[in-house]
Design a protein around this motif. Sequence first.
Motif, PDB file in Angstrom:
ATOM      1  N   ASN A  89      13.623  -2.937  -5.027  1.00  0.00           N
ATOM      2  CA  ASN A  89      14.393  -4.083  -4.549  1.00  0.00           C
ATOM      3  C   ASN A  89      13.546  -5.018  -3.684  1.00  0.00           C
ATOM      4  OD1 ASN A  89      16.484  -2.834  -5.876  1.00  0.00           O
ATOM      5  ND2 ASN A  89      17.490  -2.084  -4.022  1.00  0.00           N
ATOM      6  N   SER A  90      12.691  -4.435  -2.854  1.00  0.00           N
ATOM      7  CA  SER A  90      11.802  -5.253  -2.044  1.00  0.00           C
ATOM      8  C   SER A  90      10.810  -6.006  -2.924  1.00  0.00           C
ATOM      9  CB  SER A  90      11.054  -4.378  -1.030  1.00  0.00           C
ATOM     10  OG  SER A  90      11.950  -3.770  -0.126  1.00  0.00           O
ATOM     11  N   SER A  91      10.289  -5.329  -3.936  1.00  0.00           N
ATOM     12  CA  SER A  91       9.370  -5.978  -4.871  1.00  0.00           C
ATOM     13  C   SER A  91      10.053  -7.141  -5.582  1.00  0.00           C
ATOM     14  CB  SER A  91       8.863  -4.972  -5.909  1.00  0.00           C
ATOM     15  OG  SER A  91       8.059  -3.979  -5.317  1.00  0.00           O
ATOM     16  N   PHE A  92      11.297  -6.931  -5.989  1.00  0.00           N
ATOM     17  CA  PHE A  92      12.056  -7.979  -6.671  1.00  0.00           C
ATOM     18  C   PHE A  92      12.168  -9.228  -5.799  1.00  0.00           C
ATOM     19  CE2 PHE A  92      16.315  -9.892  -7.254  1.00  0.00           C
ATOM     20  CZ  PHE A  92      16.179 -10.376  -8.548  1.00  0.00           C
ATOM     21  N   LEU A  93      12.481  -9.048  -4.530  1.00  0.00           N
ATOM     22  CA  LEU A  93      12.630 -10.191  -3.623  1.00  0.00           C
ATOM     23  C   LEU A  93      11.294 -10.878  -3.360  1.00  0.00           C
ATOM     24  CD1 LEU A  93      15.160  -8.591  -1.121  1.00  0.00           C
ATOM     25  CD2 LEU A  93      15.655 -10.335  -2.844  1.00  0.00           C
ATOM     26  N   LEU A  94      10.235 -10.089  -3.196  1.00  0.00           N
ATOM     27  CA  LEU A  94       8.912 -10.687  -2.984  1.00  0.00           C
ATOM     28  C   LEU A  94       8.453 -11.442  -4.219  1.00  0.00           C
ATOM     29  CD1 LEU A  94       6.946  -7.947  -0.981  1.00  0.00           C
ATOM     30  CD2 LEU A  94       8.199  -9.936  -0.123  1.00  0.00           C
ATOM     31  N   ASN A  95       8.786 -10.928  -5.387  1.00  0.00           N
ATOM     32  CA  ASN A  95       8.430 -11.624  -6.623  1.00  0.00           C
ATOM     33  C   ASN A  95       9.137 -12.972  -6.711  1.00  0.00           C
ATOM     34  OD1 ASN A  95       6.877  -9.438  -7.347  1.00  0.00           O
ATOM     35  ND2 ASN A  95       8.353  -8.591  -8.791  1.00  0.00           N
ATOM     36  N   LEU A  96      10.426 -12.997  -6.356  1.00  0.00           N
ATOM     37  CA  LEU A  96      11.168 -14.254  -6.378  1.00  0.00           C
ATOM     38  C   LEU A  96      10.542 -15.281  -5.433  1.00  0.00           C
ATOM     39  CD1 LEU A  96      14.973 -13.293  -6.409  1.00  0.00           C
ATOM     40  CD2 LEU A  96      13.629 -14.276  -8.269  1.00  0.00           C
ATOM     41  N   ALA A  97      10.110 -14.789  -4.271  1.00  0.00           N
ATOM     42  CA  ALA A  97       9.533 -15.679  -3.259  1.00  0.00           C
ATOM     43  C   ALA A  97       8.059 -15.970  -3.493  1.00  0.00           C
ATOM     44  CB  ALA A  97       9.717 -15.062  -1.874  1.00  0.00           C
ATOM     45  N   ARG A  98       7.498 -15.337  -4.510  1.00  0.00           N
ATOM     46  CA  ARG A  98       6.051 -15.447  -4.777  1.00  0.00           C
ATOM     47  C   ARG A  98       5.240 -15.052  -3.541  1.00  0.00           C
ATOM     48  NH1 ARG A  98       5.599 -21.016  -8.476  1.00  0.00           N
ATOM     49  NH2 ARG A  98       7.015 -20.287 -10.125  1.00  0.00           N
ATOM     50  N   ASN A 124      13.671  -3.241 -14.302  1.00  0.00           N
ATOM     51  CA  ASN A 124      12.355  -3.433 -14.906  1.00  0.00           C
ATOM     52  C   ASN A 124      11.367  -4.114 -13.962  1.00  0.00           C
ATOM     53  OD1 ASN A 124      13.140  -2.286 -17.399  1.00  0.00           O
ATOM     54  ND2 ASN A 124      14.047  -4.224 -18.044  1.00  0.00           N
ATOM     55  N   THR A 125      11.756  -4.304 -12.692  1.00  0.00           N
ATOM     56  CA  THR A 125      10.852  -4.907 -11.720  1.00  0.00           C
ATOM     57  C   THR A 125       9.606  -4.055 -11.544  1.00  0.00           C
ATOM     58  OG1 THR A 125      12.685  -5.930 -10.520  1.00  0.00           O
ATOM     59  CG2 THR A 125      10.607  -5.673  -9.320  1.00  0.00           C
ATOM     60  N   MET A 126       8.449  -4.700 -11.574  1.00  0.00           N
ATOM     61  CA  MET A 126       7.181  -3.995 -11.414  1.00  0.00           C
ATOM     62  C   MET A 126       6.829  -3.855  -9.937  1.00  0.00           C
ATOM     63  SD  MET A 126       6.283  -3.269 -14.482  1.00  0.00           S
ATOM     64  CE  MET A 126       4.576  -2.785 -14.240  1.00  0.00           C
ATOM     65  N   PHE A 127       6.374  -2.675  -9.557  1.00  0.00           N
ATOM     66  CA  PHE A 127       5.919  -2.443  -8.185  1.00  0.00           C
ATOM     67  C   PHE A 127       4.471  -2.950  -8.066  1.00  0.00           C
ATOM     68  CE2 PHE A 127       9.678  -0.427  -8.219  1.00  0.00           C
ATOM     69  CZ  PHE A 127       9.811   0.875  -7.807  1.00  0.00           C
ATOM     70  N   LYS A 128       4.182  -3.682  -7.020  1.00  0.00           N
ATOM     71  CA  LYS A 128       2.826  -4.155  -6.786  1.00  0.00           C
ATOM     72  C   LYS A 128       2.457  -3.936  -5.319  1.00  0.00           C
ATOM     73  CE  LYS A 128       3.090  -7.878 -10.241  1.00  0.00           C
ATOM     74  NZ  LYS A 128       2.983  -9.341 -10.473  1.00  0.00           N
ATOM     75  N   ASN A 129       1.187  -3.740  -5.082  1.00  0.00           N
ATOM     76  CA  ASN A 129       0.686  -3.758  -3.710  1.00  0.00           C
ATOM     77  C   ASN A 129       1.350  -2.700  -2.842  1.00  0.00           C
ATOM     78  OD1 ASN A 129      -1.242  -4.959  -2.119  1.00  0.00           O
ATOM     79  ND2 ASN A 129       0.043  -6.652  -1.438  1.00  0.00           N
ATOM     80  N   ILE A 130       1.431  -1.447  -3.331  1.00  0.00           N
ATOM     81  CA  ILE A 130       2.067  -0.353  -2.594  1.00  0.00           C
ATOM     82  C   ILE A 130       1.014   0.444  -1.831  1.00  0.00           C
ATOM     83  CG2 ILE A 130       3.639   1.606  -2.742  1.00  0.00           C
ATOM     84  CD1 ILE A 130       4.825  -1.002  -3.777  1.00  0.00           C
ATOM     85  N   TYR A 131       1.260   0.682  -0.552  1.00  0.00           N
ATOM     86  CA  TYR A 131       0.292   1.358   0.312  1.00  0.00           C
ATOM     87  C   TYR A 131       0.890   2.650   0.879  1.00  0.00           C
ATOM     88  CZ  TYR A 131      -2.465  -2.946   0.323  1.00  0.00           C
ATOM     89  OH  TYR A 131      -3.226  -4.028  -0.052  1.00  0.00           O
ATOM     90  N   PRO A 132       0.035   3.601   1.252  1.00  0.00           N
ATOM     91  CA  PRO A 132       0.528   4.824   1.899  1.00  0.00           C
ATOM     92  C   PRO A 132       0.976   4.553   3.325  1.00  0.00           C
ATOM     93  CG  PRO A 132      -1.864   4.826   1.837  1.00  0.00           C
ATOM     94  CD  PRO A 132      -1.419   3.631   1.037  1.00  0.00           C
ATOM     95  N   PHE A 133       1.648   5.549   3.914  1.00  0.00           N
ATOM     96  CA  PHE A 133       2.249   5.407   5.239  1.00  0.00           C
ATOM     97  C   PHE A 133       1.241   4.973   6.306  1.00  0.00           C
ATOM     98  CE2 PHE A 133       4.091   6.960   9.243  1.00  0.00           C
ATOM     99  CZ  PHE A 133       5.402   6.510   9.136  1.00  0.00           C
ATOM    100  N   HIS A 134      -0.011   5.413   6.162  1.00  0.00           N
ATOM    101  CA  HIS A 134      -1.013   5.121   7.185  1.00  0.00           C
ATOM    102  C   HIS A 134      -1.276   3.624   7.336  1.00  0.00           C
ATOM    103  CE1 HIS A 134      -4.850   5.215   9.398  1.00  0.00           C
ATOM    104  NE2 HIS A 134      -4.404   6.389   9.845  1.00  0.00           N
ATOM    105  N   LYS A 135      -0.862   2.835   6.368  1.00  0.00           N
ATOM    106  CA  LYS A 135      -1.024   1.383   6.463  1.00  0.00           C
ATOM    107  C   LYS A 135      -0.337   0.834   7.706  1.00  0.00           C
ATOM    108  CE  LYS A 135      -2.089  -2.747   4.780  1.00  0.00           C
ATOM    109  NZ  LYS A 135      -3.497  -3.232   4.677  1.00  0.00           N
ATOM    110  N   ILE A 136       0.713   1.512   8.166  1.00  0.00           N
ATOM    111  CA  ILE A 136       1.406   1.087   9.388  1.00  0.00           C
ATOM    112  C   ILE A 136       0.433   1.039  10.555  1.00  0.00           C
ATOM    113  CG2 ILE A 136       3.170   1.723  11.087  1.00  0.00           C
ATOM    114  CD1 ILE A 136       4.773   2.947   8.797  1.00  0.00           C
ATOM    115  N   TYR A 137      -0.353   2.083  10.710  1.00  0.00           N
ATOM    116  CA  TYR A 137      -1.295   2.141  11.822  1.00  0.00           C
ATOM    117  C   TYR A 137      -2.385   1.094  11.674  1.00  0.00           C
ATOM    118  CZ  TYR A 137       1.109   6.595  12.349  1.00  0.00           C
ATOM    119  OH  TYR A 137       2.074   7.566  12.465  1.00  0.00           O
ATOM    120  N   ASP A 138      -2.792   0.813  10.442  1.00  0.00           N
ATOM    121  CA  ASP A 138      -3.789  -0.237  10.205  1.00  0.00           C
ATOM    122  C   ASP A 138      -3.253  -1.595  10.643  1.00  0.00           C
ATOM    123  OD1 ASP A 138      -5.402   1.718   9.088  1.00  0.00           O
ATOM    124  OD2 ASP A 138      -4.842   1.235   7.021  1.00  0.00           O
TER     125      ASP A 138
END
Length: 313
Positions: free
Chosen positions: A47-56, A94-108
């Motif tokens: 769902n988050s990917s879908f919204l980001l895709n709409l917003a480019r 059918n929304t494609m997931f893009k740019n998915i990071y592991p939990f440690h990305k929070i600390y980065d």
Amino acid sequence: MKKILLIVDPGIDDSFAIMYALLSPKIDIVGIVCQFGNVSREDALRNSSFLLNLARREDIPLINGASAPLSGLPPEHYYDIHGTHGMGELNIKNTMFKNIYPFHKIYDLITKYGKDLTIVSLSPLTSLALTYLHAGSNIRDVKEIFVMGGAFLVPGNASHLAEANIYGDPHAAKIVTTHGEGITFVPLNVSHRSIVSKEMIHYLSLQTDAPFSPILKPLMDYYSEQYQLSMPGINGAPLHDVTLLSILTNEDHYTTVNRQIFVDTDDLTKGLTHADFRPVPEMVDDHPINKIVLDINVEHLLNDFMKVMNSSS
């Protein structure tokens, strides 16, 4: 402009909050943590990917958050309220997931932005609690933390005592309220008053050239229909998570009180949040003080929502 890291479980309410944040000239989303809650973690990512895709805005990193509460019990979802995948009757499977990071990305991200970063939790507090528990956590380096959660001196919405985000993982909420300090909690006390009408949404769907305009009406129509079951006669629905974001960016239109917050994890009172609201509260040693929003200017909030959602960027 506030740089924020969102923790979400969209869900229709969270979806409106993500749209609001993407359109707001006062907010810069630097990451979105997707976890269980209203929906599964997989659906939250979709769902988050879908919204980001709409917003480019596929440049915004999506981060894998918690998939279940700290108790180890299966998570409770709310597909009955939010639809098959959490977006009403919209078909986004059918929304494609893009740019998915592991939990440690929070600390980065905390390392990168430090005191310029605000963490906003709009879901059960599991992912937020985990950031406190990690041995190398830098969570205390952020500027501020806002939490949509709790119900003080009012009934809950997940049970007669508990608000849904706290009820979804009371053990995590207890960790946050005993390890975090100066966190701002936006409870049902105020968010349930932020009722956006179907007419407001229908107006936006016709007038705005924002990328989300085609989905506003079907989302609200579905959401409002579900709310009719628990709040007969309601014309629209309260957008709890938008309330928090509007409070975050309009600091002169709400009031807070500083209190120690306690969370019950027992079966009979699961998810109950309580605090001592007497003029001179009795303090518990070594328990931190956090902030509770007690009142908001609802008219200003709704005007702010319409202004932001009627923008195109």
